[in-house]
Design a protein around this motif. Structure first.
Motif, PDB file in Angstrom:
ATOM      1  N   LEU A 127     -35.184  43.302  19.155  1.00 28.75           N
ATOM      2  CA  LEU A 127     -36.595  43.882  19.461  1.00 28.75           C
ATOM      3  C   LEU A 127     -36.446  44.693  20.883  1.00 28.75           C
ATOM      4  O   LEU A 127     -36.788  45.833  21.038  1.00 28.75           O
ATOM      5  CB  LEU A 127     -37.606  43.246  19.460  1.00 28.75           C
ATOM      6  N   ARG A 128     -35.888  43.845  21.652  1.00 27.08           N
ATOM      7  CA  ARG A 128     -35.637  44.480  23.148  1.00 27.08           C
ATOM      8  C   ARG A 128     -34.834  45.681  23.212  1.00 27.08           C
ATOM      9  O   ARG A 128     -35.147  46.813  23.733  1.00 27.08           O
ATOM     10  CB  ARG A 128     -34.853  43.363  24.206  1.00 27.08           C
ATOM     11  N   ARG A 129     -33.785  45.783  22.185  1.00 24.63           N
ATOM     12  CA  ARG A 129     -32.921  46.978  22.327  1.00 24.63           C
ATOM     13  C   ARG A 129     -33.618  47.907  21.480  1.00 24.63           C
ATOM     14  O   ARG A 129     -33.574  49.096  21.741  1.00 24.63           O
ATOM     15  CB  ARG A 129     -31.628  46.560  21.293  1.00 24.63           C
ATOM     16  N   HIS A 130     -34.658  47.590  20.425  1.00 24.60           N
ATOM     17  CA  HIS A 130     -35.544  48.869  19.709  1.00 24.60           C
ATOM     18  C   HIS A 130     -36.350  49.367  20.844  1.00 24.60           C
ATOM     19  O   HIS A 130     -36.497  50.650  20.790  1.00 24.60           O
ATOM     20  CB  HIS A 130     -36.283  48.044  18.796  1.00 24.60           C
ATOM     21  N   GLU A 131     -37.130  48.496  21.655  1.00 29.75           N
ATOM     22  CA  GLU A 131     -37.994  49.218  22.637  1.00 29.75           C
ATOM     23  C   GLU A 131     -37.200  50.014  23.473  1.00 29.75           C
ATOM     24  O   GLU A 131     -37.761  50.742  24.413  1.00 29.75           O
ATOM     25  CB  GLU A 131     -38.864  48.154  23.110  1.00 29.75           C
ATOM     26  N   GLY A 132     -35.993  49.683  23.812  1.00 31.05           N
ATOM     27  CA  GLY A 132     -35.190  50.461  24.939  1.00 31.05           C
ATOM     28  C   GLY A 132     -34.591  51.619  24.776  1.00 31.05           C
ATOM     29  O   GLY A 132     -34.242  52.479  25.367  1.00 31.05           O
ATOM     30  N   VAL A 133     -34.645  52.117  23.286  1.00 28.27           N
ATOM     31  CA  VAL A 133     -33.950  53.323  22.888  1.00 28.27           C
ATOM     32  C   VAL A 133     -34.901  54.001  21.978  1.00 28.27           C
ATOM     33  O   VAL A 133     -34.622  55.165  21.684  1.00 28.27           O
ATOM     34  CB  VAL A 133     -32.507  53.067  22.213  1.00 28.27           C
ATOM     35  N   LEU A 134     -35.771  53.484  21.239  1.00 26.69           N
ATOM     36  CA  LEU A 134     -36.655  54.261  20.251  1.00 26.69           C
ATOM     37  C   LEU A 134     -38.228  54.317  20.732  1.00 26.69           C
ATOM     38  O   LEU A 134     -38.599  53.691  21.700  1.00 26.69           O
ATOM     39  CB  LEU A 134     -36.805  53.229  18.926  1.00 26.69           C
ATOM     40  N   PRO A 135     -38.842  55.648  20.090  1.00 25.62           N
ATOM     41  CA  PRO A 135     -40.098  55.929  20.604  1.00 25.62           C
ATOM     42  C   PRO A 135     -41.054  54.496  20.349  1.00 25.62           C
ATOM     43  O   PRO A 135     -41.286  53.880  19.705  1.00 25.62           O
ATOM     44  CB  PRO A 135     -40.410  56.985  19.639  1.00 25.62           C
ATOM     45  N   GLU A 136     -42.102  54.738  21.511  1.00 27.50           N
ATOM     46  CA  GLU A 136     -42.997  53.586  21.347  1.00 27.50           C
ATOM     47  C   GLU A 136     -44.024  53.874  20.088  1.00 27.50           C
ATOM     48  O   GLU A 136     -44.569  52.846  19.827  1.00 27.50           O
ATOM     49  CB  GLU A 136     -44.055  53.761  22.615  1.00 27.50           C
ATOM     50  N   TRP A 137     -43.997  55.126  19.738  1.00 21.45           N
ATOM     51  CA  TRP A 137     -45.176  55.189  18.634  1.00 21.45           C
ATOM     52  C   TRP A 137     -44.393  54.787  17.255  1.00 21.45           C
ATOM     53  O   TRP A 137     -45.008  55.100  16.078  1.00 21.45           O
ATOM     54  CB  TRP A 137     -45.351  56.809  18.563  1.00 21.45           C
ATOM     55  N   LEU A 138     -43.314  54.395  17.346  1.00 27.32           N
ATOM     56  CA  LEU A 138     -42.521  53.917  16.050  1.00 27.32           C
ATOM     57  C   LEU A 138     -42.793  52.597  15.335  1.00 27.32           C
ATOM     58  O   LEU A 138     -42.473  51.791  16.263  1.00 27.32           O
ATOM     59  CB  LEU A 138     -41.033  54.178  16.235  1.00 27.32           C
ATOM     60  N   ALA A 139     -43.772  52.462  14.561  1.00 31.44           N
ATOM     61  CA  ALA A 139     -44.662  51.585  14.392  1.00 31.44           C
ATOM     62  C   ALA A 139     -43.637  50.308  13.882  1.00 31.44           C
ATOM     63  O   ALA A 139     -42.710  50.524  12.989  1.00 31.44           O
ATOM     64  CB  ALA A 139     -45.750  51.498  13.391  1.00 31.44           C
ATOM     65  N   LEU A 140     -43.951  48.973  14.252  1.00 26.13           N
ATOM     66  CA  LEU A 140     -43.315  47.844  13.487  1.00 26.13           C
ATOM     67  C   LEU A 140     -44.573  46.779  13.150  1.00 26.13           C
ATOM     68  O   LEU A 140     -45.453  46.683  13.856  1.00 26.13           O
ATOM     69  CB  LEU A 140     -42.584  47.109  14.802  1.00 26.13           C
ATOM     70  N   TYR A 141     -44.137  46.407  11.967  1.00 32.41           N
ATOM     71  CA  TYR A 141     -45.129  45.356  11.706  1.00 32.41           C
ATOM     72  C   TYR A 141     -44.940  44.023  12.424  1.00 32.41           C
ATOM     73  O   TYR A 141     -43.840  43.646  12.690  1.00 32.41           O
ATOM     74  CB  TYR A 141     -45.017  45.246  10.121  1.00 32.41           C
ATOM     75  N   TYR A 142     -45.995  43.383  12.451  1.00 32.07           N
ATOM     76  CA  TYR A 142     -45.915  41.811  12.770  1.00 32.07           C
ATOM     77  C   TYR A 142     -45.798  41.783  14.239  1.00 32.07           C
ATOM     78  O   TYR A 142     -45.256  42.312  15.142  1.00 32.07           O
ATOM     79  CB  TYR A 142     -44.800  41.023  11.806  1.00 32.07           C
ATOM     80  N   GLU A 143     -46.548  40.694  14.481  1.00 36.35           N
ATOM     81  CA  GLU A 143     -46.224  40.516  16.136  1.00 36.35           C
ATOM     82  C   GLU A 143     -45.007  40.065  16.534  1.00 36.35           C
ATOM     83  O   GLU A 143     -44.480  40.405  17.527  1.00 36.35           O
ATOM     84  CB  GLU A 143     -47.382  38.908  16.502  1.00 36.35           C
ATOM     85  N   ARG A 144     -44.287  39.237  15.658  1.00 33.49           N
ATOM     86  CA  ARG A 144     -42.963  38.920  15.927  1.00 33.49           C
ATOM     87  C   ARG A 144     -42.338  40.070  14.729  1.00 33.49           C
ATOM     88  O   ARG A 144     -41.995  39.332  13.532  1.00 33.49           O
ATOM     89  CB  ARG A 144     -42.610  37.333  15.707  1.00 33.49           C
ATOM     90  N   PRO A 145     -41.608  40.999  14.954  1.00 30.94           N
ATOM     91  CA  PRO A 145     -41.104  41.844  14.116  1.00 30.94           C
ATOM     92  C   PRO A 145     -39.791  41.219  13.355  1.00 30.94           C
ATOM     93  O   PRO A 145     -39.111  40.420  14.073  1.00 30.94           O
ATOM     94  CB  PRO A 145     -40.744  43.242  14.769  1.00 30.94           C
TER      95      PRO A 145
END
Length: 471
Positions: A43-61
């Motif tokens: 998740l940290r890597r996701h947030e570091g390289v992908l757009p903030e508006w790219l939705a993820l389900y769940y509080e803990r994806p």
């Protein structure tokens, strides 16, 4: 975690305060798929390289690493009953042997060539789709997604009619491109008001809310048809087309009464306006009663065009447009598709479609879907969290409200998604701003036992959510 995708229900995320235990009854074991690092690190890597508006389900994806039949596994080895199928895309079943075999065999021969060369798998799939479409003298153009299919249909319609005016339905969704956003009647999925099209929105996509909700079906259709007539009086010059989903997908699995678009078609035909049926989510027998959603509105015949995607590839990227030859051949310029009609995806589509037809998965969707919707309705009877359980076949929506009111409750949908996941069930959500509708769309091979199991898990999640909301 900050930004729209992690902070707002409109983007499809949830904020339910997830629990730490594994889903009850889920199998645990070593992660499948060779994941590197845990879910928090990913998740940290996701947030570091992908757009903030790219939705993820769940509080803990969660990271899904394997699928089989109607089940999927996450990187921690937990098993889930999949009631969303990758947003209605895994149509038959996960890891269908016929599809994986067809993909491997074709990939071993040739992966890509483009539409500049004769392509046997593309021609064979086009022949099958054209024959199934119901459109006379049909031509098929393949794309790589439903968004691109709708873009192509709109380009055809505007070129054929020499007009950029388009009719669309309120509460609709047709994709994420600039053109598709311009005809999307859902603010939660419209990041810009700019558009190359002049779009006029008409009533009819939502039966149980809005100014005509209290009317009977015949009166509802008459009122929507009168609204359409009135809208057409506001236009200057010819309107190109009406584009409509027979059942609105992202809008929360809503639909007008059967026959609505037949009434629209009669009025549109008198003025030469085209009807485009967006079958990206409703096609291939998902609604059970019909192979295409437009067939519930057959009236005076098929649409001028239909668009498709999602389920036909069973996870492979296939979209397309079917149109009568006069419309499809209206371009006077060259055009190609680099990735539409890829030999590998066409081989997958042929194998998947053959399996669907040979095993009568449309009939299974009708039978098991009827059982599932009855079980859900029975389980939520008297539960004031649920406003409506609607749908047909294996396309079912559960609309949630703040208990004791008629107000949509996006938080409830997020809480139910979390509780269901913890129980081992994956759902989707949608429906207007924020998303207050649970979307249920499992693979069409769902068994009666799995339907019963899923309905019970959903019922428990709904009851738990109701208790949390009123505590």
């Amino acid at each position: 975690m900050t930004g729209p995708a992690r902070a707002g229900a409109q983007a499809g995320t949830t904020h339910a305060g997830a629990r730490s235990e594994s889903p009850p009854g889920a199998r645990s074991g070593a992660p499948s798929g060779g994941s590197s690092g845990g879910s928090e690190e990913l998740l940290r890597r996701h947030e570091g390289v992908l757009p903030e508006w790219l939705a993820l389900y769940y509080e803990r994806p969660i990271e899904l690493t394997r699928g089989e039949g109607r089940h999927v596994w996450d990187a921690q080895g937990n098993r889930y009953l999949d009631f969303f199928g990758g947003i209605l895309t895994t149509m038959t079943e996960h890891a269908l042997p016929a599809v994986t075999r067809a993909v491997a065999e074709q990939a071993a021969r040739m992966v890509h060539s483009s539409t500049l060369y004769l392509n046997r798998p593309m021609i064979e799939l086009a022949e099958r789709v054209a024959a199934l479409s119901g459109i006379p003298d049909a031509r098929v153009f393949f794309t790589a997604s439903g968004t691109e299919a709708n873009d192509t249909a709109l380009m055809l319609a505007t070129a054929y009619r020499r007009s950029n005016q388009v009719l669309a339905m309120r509460n609709s969704y047709h994709g994420r491109s600039f053109t598709a956003v311009g005809i999307t009647g859902n603010a939660a999925w419209s990041p810009t008001s700019l558009s190359p099209l002049r779009t006029l929105y008409v009533h009819g996509g939502v039966r149980t809310r809005g100014p005509f909700a209290a009317l009977g079906d015949a009166e509802f259709i008459a009122a929507c048809d009168e609204d359409l007539r009135d809208v057409l009086t506001q236009t200057r010059g010819g309107v190109a087309a009406l584009i409509a989903e027979p059942v609105q997908g992202v809008g929360g699995f809503t639909s007008g009464p059967d026959g609505l678009f037949a009434a629209f078609r009669e009025r549109l035909s008198a003025e030469g306006i085209l009807w485009i049926s967006d079958e990206v989510q409703t096609g291939w027998g998902r609604t059970g009663d019909h192979f295409w959603g437009w067939q519930a509105h057959a009236g005076n015949g098929p649409p001028d065009m239909l668009t498709f995607a999602k389920g036909i590839g069973n996870g492979m990227s296939i979209g397309g447009v079917v149109a009568r030859a006069e419309v499809m051949n209206c371009f006077d310029t060259n055009s190609i598709s680099t990735f539409g009609g890829s030999p590998v995806t066409m081989a997958a589509g042929l194998a998947n479609l053959a399996h669907l037809l040979e095993h009568d998965l449309q009939g299974n969707a009708r039978r098991v879907g009827a059982l599932l919707i009855e079980r859900i309705r029975s389980a939520v009877g008297g539960l004031d969290l649920v406003r409506e359980v609607r749908g047909r076949g294996l396309m079912i929506g559960v609309e949630l409200v703040t208990p004791g009111t008629d107000a949509s409750c996006p938080r409830a949908a997020s809480l139910v998604l979390e509780a269901a996941r913890e129980a081992g069930l994956l759902l989707g959500k949608g429906g207007g701003p924020g998303g207050s509708v649970l979307r249920i769309a499992p693979p069409l091979s769902l068994t009666t036992q799995e339907a019963e199991q899923g309905a019970e898990m959903l019922a428990r999640a709904l009851r738990e959510t109701r208790e949390r909301l009123v505590a």
